[in-house]
Design an enzyme around this catalytic site. Structure first.
Site, PDB file in Angstrom:
ATOM      1  N   GLU A 138       0.848  -1.205   0.000  1.00  0.00           N
ATOM      2  CA  GLU A 138       0.000   0.000   0.000  1.00  0.00           C
ATOM      3  C   GLU A 138       0.871   1.239   0.000  1.00  0.00           C
ATOM      4  O   GLU A 138       1.856   1.309   0.730  1.00  0.00           O
ATOM      5  CB  GLU A 138      -0.848   0.114   1.291  1.00  0.00           C
ATOM      6  CG  GLU A 138      -1.913  -0.921   1.466  1.00  0.00           C
ATOM      7  CD  GLU A 138      -2.637  -0.797   2.807  1.00  0.00           C
ATOM      8  OE1 GLU A 138      -2.700   0.320   3.387  1.00  0.00           O
ATOM      9  OE2 GLU A 138      -3.135  -1.826   3.285  1.00  0.00           O
ATOM     10  N   GLU A 170      -9.128   8.920   6.289  1.00  0.00           N
ATOM     11  CA  GLU A 170      -9.190   7.480   5.981  1.00  0.00           C
ATOM     12  C   GLU A 170     -10.238   7.159   4.906  1.00  0.00           C
ATOM     13  O   GLU A 170     -10.103   6.183   4.172  1.00  0.00           O
ATOM     14  CB  GLU A 170      -9.531   6.687   7.249  1.00  0.00           C
ATOM     15  CG  GLU A 170      -8.427   6.674   8.274  1.00  0.00           C
ATOM     16  CD  GLU A 170      -7.373   5.604   8.012  1.00  0.00           C
ATOM     17  OE1 GLU A 170      -7.671   4.646   7.281  1.00  0.00           O
ATOM     18  OE2 GLU A 170      -6.250   5.757   8.528  1.00  0.00           O
ATOM     19  N   LYS A 217     -14.897   3.274   6.459  1.00  0.00           N
ATOM     20  CA  LYS A 217     -13.646   3.421   7.198  1.00  0.00           C
ATOM     21  C   LYS A 217     -13.844   4.540   8.232  1.00  0.00           C
ATOM     22  O   LYS A 217     -14.822   5.280   8.172  1.00  0.00           O
ATOM     23  CB  LYS A 217     -12.502   3.763   6.238  1.00  0.00           C
ATOM     24  CG  LYS A 217     -12.272   2.666   5.201  1.00  0.00           C
ATOM     25  CD  LYS A 217     -10.874   2.673   4.665  1.00  0.00           C
ATOM     26  CE  LYS A 217      -9.954   1.963   5.620  1.00  0.00           C
ATOM     27  NZ  LYS A 217      -8.599   1.820   5.113  1.00  0.00           N
ATOM     28  N   GLU A 245     -13.888   4.995   0.670  1.00  0.00           N
ATOM     29  CA  GLU A 245     -14.646   3.951   1.378  1.00  0.00           C
ATOM     30  C   GLU A 245     -15.331   4.545   2.606  1.00  0.00           C
ATOM     31  O   GLU A 245     -14.674   4.934   3.564  1.00  0.00           O
ATOM     32  CB  GLU A 245     -13.701   2.818   1.789  1.00  0.00           C
ATOM     33  CG  GLU A 245     -13.086   2.096   0.598  1.00  0.00           C
ATOM     34  CD  GLU A 245     -11.943   1.162   1.011  1.00  0.00           C
ATOM     35  OE1 GLU A 245     -12.229   0.146   1.676  1.00  0.00           O
ATOM     36  OE2 GLU A 245     -10.784   1.440   0.656  1.00  0.00           O
TER      37      GLU A 245
END
Ligand SMILES: *[C@@H]1O[C@H](CO)[C@@H](O)[C@H](O)[C@H]1NC(C)=O
Ligand SMILES: *[C@@H]1O[C@H](CO)[C@@H](O)[C@H](O)[C@H]1NC(C)=O
Ligand SMILES: *[C@@H]1O[C@H](CO)[C@@H](O)[C@H](O)[C@H]1NC(C)=O
Length: 337
Positions: free
Chosen positions: A258, A318, A313, A310
């Site tokens: 990542e 984040e 999260k 997302e």
């Protein structure tokens, strides 16, 4: 005829060495959102962008089914909460492989299986190595021994990371990391590392310049013996290489499972222009053959985090690492070679 085959074999070897030296870039397909598009649409989108590698955090069967025959290579993760099961009884691990890998293995190229994500250090850390070992055994048992097994770590495992040559594992994880590195060396498998200059920067904005974190420095910022660092990404990776050397396994390769930069929710640091700058320079850097100062001359296999914003999260940055909004509109443009 033998001579012809020999020549073809030599040519193929040369060609494949040539190809593997340039780094490959993939994307993390995180699915912690309740508004994400169906996997079949996502696979179409990946193909339209020439994204040929992805990482999955769990063996989602809808995603795996959509990926069949797509030509997209996959790093597949086990859920962290499955590590204890996988690490304590190999028959559970054989079930996991038979359920999640075997049915797809002839239509999907599995790049690697990752035993969990960022579990070292934690109360699950002791299960990581046994789970890796059992995954290896289970893969061998079904003739899939060619699939590497690894685990994905965050740089919290480093007790010291500056300067890069002084990189070492923190004392509480040194023994676990030594065992894992030994396993990786023996099986010729990479260590998966999540590398976030963004977080280093926001926790140390007085010591680290934004340009150094964003690949935007044209000059050497950190001098470390004979080596010079122009970006924090390379410095972090080389600190992990130093840590591997100190436990005796400097030959283990690192794959960046990542890296990314958020585009919103942190003032003028997490912005679309900064995220675009970071990720586009990241892709250019890792896919060139420059490598890091400590390991120059070849590309760095890297998975950008992440495909989508997302919404499940934790709130804030984040939720804003995506290259796409859930409606499949780009947050900003990036070129994948
Ligand atoms: C994807 O690759 C194909 C063939 O190499 C090329 O024609 C096309 O322009 C590429 N598309 C993108 C979006 O880069
Ligand atoms: C990137 O570098 C240029 C040239 O030094 C500078 O003008 C610009 O402010 C930098 N951008 C960021 C976001 O660091
Ligand atoms: C997709 O979502 C983004 C973010 O919510 C929004 O700005 C954009 O207008 C949407 N695009 C379409 C085509 O609906």
């Amino acid at each position: 005829m033998g001579w012809v085959y020999f020549c073809i074999a030599v040519l193929c070897t040369l060609l494949s060495n040539e190809l593997t030296e340039a780094g490959v870039v993939g994307v993390n397909y995180g699915m912690l959102g309740n508004n994400l598009p169906p996997p079949t649409e996502v696979v179409k989108l990946l193909k339209s962008r020439n994204i040929t590698r992805i990482r999955l955090f769990s063996p989602d069967h809808d995603v795996l089914t959509a990926l069949k025959g797509s030509g997209i290579e996959v790093i597949i993760g086990t859920l962290n909460q499955d590590l204890e099961n996988l690490g304590t009884d190999v028959s559970n691990t054989i079930d996991w492989i038979n359920t999640n890998v075997v049915p797809y293995a002839d239509t999907i190229h599995f790049r690697c299986i990752s035993a969990g994500n960022e579990v070292i250090p934690s109360n699950l850390a002791t299960y990581v190595f046994p789970a890796m070992n059992n995954l290896r055994t289970a893969l061998n048992a079904v003739n899939l021994g060619g699939i590497p097994v690894s685990t994905s770590v965050s740089t919290i495992i480093l007790g010291n990371s500056y300067p890069p040559s002084q990189g070492e594992f923190s004392e509480d994880v040194r023994s676990i990391m030594g065992t894992i590195a030994s396993f990786l060396a023996e099986n010729n498998s990479p260590l998966l590392v999540n590398v976030y200059p963004y977080f280093s920067y926001i926790y140390n904005p007085n010591d680290i310049s934004l340009s150094y974190a964003l690949f935007n420095s044209t000059e050497v910022v950190v001098r470390d013996g004979s080596l010079g660092y122009r970006n924090l990404f390379d410095a972090i990776i080389d600190a992990v290489y130093s840590a591997l050397e100190k436990v005796g396994f400097g030959a283990v390769e690192i794959v960046i499972s990542e890296s990314g930069w958020p585009s919103d929710e942190n003032g003028d640091v997490a912005t679309i222009p900064n995220a675009q700058m970071y990720n586009s320079k990241l892709i250019g850097h890792v896919s060139s053959k420059s490598g890091t100062p400590k390991r120059p001359g070849k590309g760095i296999e890297t998975y950008v985090f992440a495909m989508f914003n997302e919404n499940l999260k934790p709130p804030g940055t984040e939720q804003n690492f995506g290259l796409y909004y859930p409606n499949m509109t780009k947050v900003y443009h990036l070129d994948f070679k």
